[in-house]
Design a protein around this motif. Structure first.
Motif, PDB file in Angstrom:
ATOM      1  N   LYS A  78       0.827  -1.207   0.000  1.00 48.65           N
ATOM      2  CA  LYS A  78       0.000   0.000   0.000  1.00 48.65           C
ATOM      3  C   LYS A  78       0.862   1.257   0.000  1.00 48.65           C
ATOM      4  O   LYS A  78       0.523   2.260  -0.633  1.00 48.65           O
ATOM      5  N   TYR A  79       1.980   1.201   0.720  1.00 51.52           N
ATOM      6  CA  TYR A  79       2.909   2.337   0.736  1.00 51.52           C
ATOM      7  C   TYR A  79       3.412   2.607  -0.677  1.00 51.52           C
ATOM      8  O   TYR A  79       3.462   3.761  -1.126  1.00 51.52           O
ATOM      9  N   GLN A  80       3.765   1.548  -1.390  1.00 49.69           N
ATOM     10  CA  GLN A  80       4.273   1.701  -2.754  1.00 49.69           C
ATOM     11  C   GLN A  80       3.206   2.285  -3.680  1.00 49.69           C
ATOM     12  O   GLN A  80       3.473   3.223  -4.435  1.00 49.69           O
ATOM     13  N   SER A  81       1.999   1.744  -3.622  1.00 53.51           N
ATOM     14  CA  SER A  81       0.944   2.213  -4.525  1.00 53.51           C
ATOM     15  C   SER A  81       0.571   3.661  -4.228  1.00 53.51           C
ATOM     16  O   SER A  81       0.240   4.431  -5.135  1.00 53.51           O
ATOM     17  N   HIS A  82       0.643   4.044  -2.950  1.00 54.76           N
ATOM     18  CA  HIS A  82       0.302   5.413  -2.566  1.00 54.76           C
ATOM     19  C   HIS A  82       1.290   6.408  -3.165  1.00 54.76           C
ATOM     20  O   HIS A  82       0.913   7.512  -3.577  1.00 54.76           O
ATOM     21  N   HIS A  83       2.567   6.017  -3.225  1.00 51.97           N
ATOM     22  CA  HIS A  83       3.596   6.960  -3.649  1.00 51.97           C
ATOM     23  C   HIS A  83       3.916   6.901  -5.137  1.00 51.97           C
ATOM     24  O   HIS A  83       4.449   7.876  -5.686  1.00 51.97           O
ATOM     25  N   ALA A  84       3.604   5.800  -5.783  1.00 50.50           N
ATOM     26  CA  ALA A  84       4.026   5.634  -7.177  1.00 50.50           C
ATOM     27  C   ALA A  84       3.489   6.728  -8.092  1.00 50.50           C
ATOM     28  O   ALA A  84       4.231   7.311  -8.894  1.00 50.50           O
ATOM     29  N   ASP A  85       2.192   7.032  -7.995  1.00 50.42           N
ATOM     30  CA  ASP A  85       1.580   7.983  -8.917  1.00 50.42           C
ATOM     31  C   ASP A  85       2.109   9.401  -8.732  1.00 50.42           C
ATOM     32  O   ASP A  85       2.454  10.080  -9.701  1.00 50.42           O
ATOM     33  N   TRP A  86       2.178   9.863  -7.481  1.00 46.80           N
ATOM     34  CA  TRP A  86       2.553  11.260  -7.272  1.00 46.80           C
ATOM     35  C   TRP A  86       4.027  11.509  -7.593  1.00 46.80           C
ATOM     36  O   TRP A  86       4.384  12.617  -8.004  1.00 46.80           O
ATOM     37  N   VAL A  87       4.872  10.510  -7.414  1.00 45.97           N
ATOM     38  CA  VAL A  87       6.292  10.687  -7.743  1.00 45.97           C
ATOM     39  C   VAL A  87       6.457  11.029  -9.217  1.00 45.97           C
ATOM     40  O   VAL A  87       7.177  11.960  -9.589  1.00 45.97           O
ATOM     41  N   ILE A  88       5.764  10.279 -10.073  1.00 45.85           N
ATOM     42  CA  ILE A  88       5.839  10.533 -11.510  1.00 45.85           C
ATOM     43  C   ILE A  88       5.156  11.847 -11.861  1.00 45.85           C
ATOM     44  O   ILE A  88       5.666  12.629 -12.676  1.00 45.85           O
ATOM     45  N   ARG A  89       4.009  12.111 -11.232  1.00 45.65           N
ATOM     46  CA  ARG A  89       3.278  13.358 -11.521  1.00 45.65           C
ATOM     47  C   ARG A  89       4.116  14.575 -11.123  1.00 45.65           C
ATOM     48  O   ARG A  89       4.170  15.576 -11.848  1.00 45.65           O
ATOM     49  N   SER A  90       4.781  14.506  -9.989  1.00 44.03           N
ATOM     50  CA  SER A  90       5.627  15.606  -9.538  1.00 44.03           C
ATOM     51  C   SER A  90       6.766  15.850 -10.515  1.00 44.03           C
ATOM     52  O   SER A  90       7.085  16.994 -10.867  1.00 44.03           O
TER      53      SER A  90
END
Length: 329
Positions: free
Chosen positions: A306-318
């Motif tokens: 869950k930690y990974q899925s939470h951070h994956a999208d925003w890292v790329i978006r940022s």
């Protein structure tokens, strides 16, 4: 922008109680006097040098009788914290919450959810121009707010200002003080950047680049071996000296994510034991879950996923937003 901070009525410089601080041709003797309601006041008399050098004059001030509840203290006055912490549940974020909990300091928390990119908003850039967490705002000696950002800078600030008993630090100028700095900067210059890149290429990169994964995971393992070797030589079980310090706090905040970045902790037995022992400390355990539950240290078996899925999208978006911003310049 005006930082929000508690008001301090006036600036006070305090030396060793009973010692003098020169003011040209005058000298002051300071005395800390406890007051009812857990408050303290600092009283001082100003003397000419001839008066100050007269033993009778000094004794008359330093040994003035007070009421039983207002007896003179022999300890040094310490500043009172008015700390507001801006953070999220990340390796860099939890190094500050665990330190604050271990120090037993009062503080206010504002959750800066980095997945929403709050850390990029103008109000936050006034606190940390780099747009990263963590950061703190405190009240300085002059009564004005002071900002402190970058995890190592915050840890040094907290211990230098609020750790007179050296719960997480060592006397300034001692061998242990400098050795503590060695391992603090080892984390900031080594483990943090290298393991951060390992996590990115392993967990978040939209295109898997094998070279990037191997490069940074291997370097993370090498750095873990350095820690493991240091701990194997330690008689106390800590990185520096005979007690927990900010060197341990800083490195622990990343080592708990070791397996998340494909590091087999069984290869580092001293480091593995150290991580388990420190993670079990009440202050550290509490700090892990501020401002929110830390998935990899929760009872949830899917916590890491869950930690990974939470951070994956925003890292790329940022990253995309930053690329677009540079393209417009």
């Amino acid at each position: 922008m005006s930082f929000s901070a508690a008001h301090i009525s006036k600036r006070v410089f305090v030396g060793k109680l009973g010692s003098n601080i020169s003011h040209g041709s005058l000298s002051s003797i300071y005395r800390l006097v406890p007051q009812p309601g857990n408050n303290t006041s600092i009283t001082h008399n100003i003397f000419t040098h001839s008066q100050y050098n007269d033993p009778a004059t000094r004794r008359s001030f330093l040994h003035t009788e007070t009421s039983p509840e207002n007896k003179t203290s022999s300890i040094m006055a310490a500043p009172q914290p008015h700390i507001k912490l801006y953070t999220d549940s990340t390796p860099n974020g939890i190094k500050i919450t665990t330190a604050l909990e271990e120090l037993g300091l009062e503080y206010e928390v504002e959750h800066v959810d980095i997945s929403t990119l709050r850390q990029k908003e103008p109000w936050y850039l006034e606190i940390n121009p780099n747009g990263r967490i963590p950061a703190i705002v405190d009240t300085f000696d002059d009564g004005e707010p002071i900002r402190v950002f970058e995890g190592g800078s915050i840890l040094q600030y907290l211990t230098e200002r609020y750790d007179p008993e050296h719960k997480l630090s060592f006397p300034k100028g001692s061998r242990e003080y400098y050795e503590c700095n060695n391992w603090l900067f080892f984390q900031h210059g080594g483990i943090g950047p290298m393991q951060g890149q390992a996590s990115h290429f392993l967990k978040y990169a939209p295109v898997k680049i094998e070279y990037g994964v191997k490069r940074y995971v291997t370097e993370t393992r090498r750095l873990y071996s350095v820690l493991d070797t240091q701990l194997s030589k330690s008689k106390s079980g800590y990185l520096v000296g005979d007690h927990l310090s900010i060197a341990d706090i800083a490195n622990l905040s990343w080592v708990i994510f070791g397996e998340y970045t494909d590091v087999d902790m069984n290869a580092f037995p001293h480091l593995k034991e150290w991580e388990a022992r420190l993670s079990a400390r009440p202050g550290i355990s509490k700090g892990f879950h501020i401002p929110k539950v830390l998935g990899i240290k929760s009872d949830d078996p899917e916590g890491a996923k869950k930690y990974q899925s939470h951070h994956a999208d925003w890292v790329i978006r940022s990253q995309q937003l930053e690329q677009e911003a540079f393209a417009r310049k």
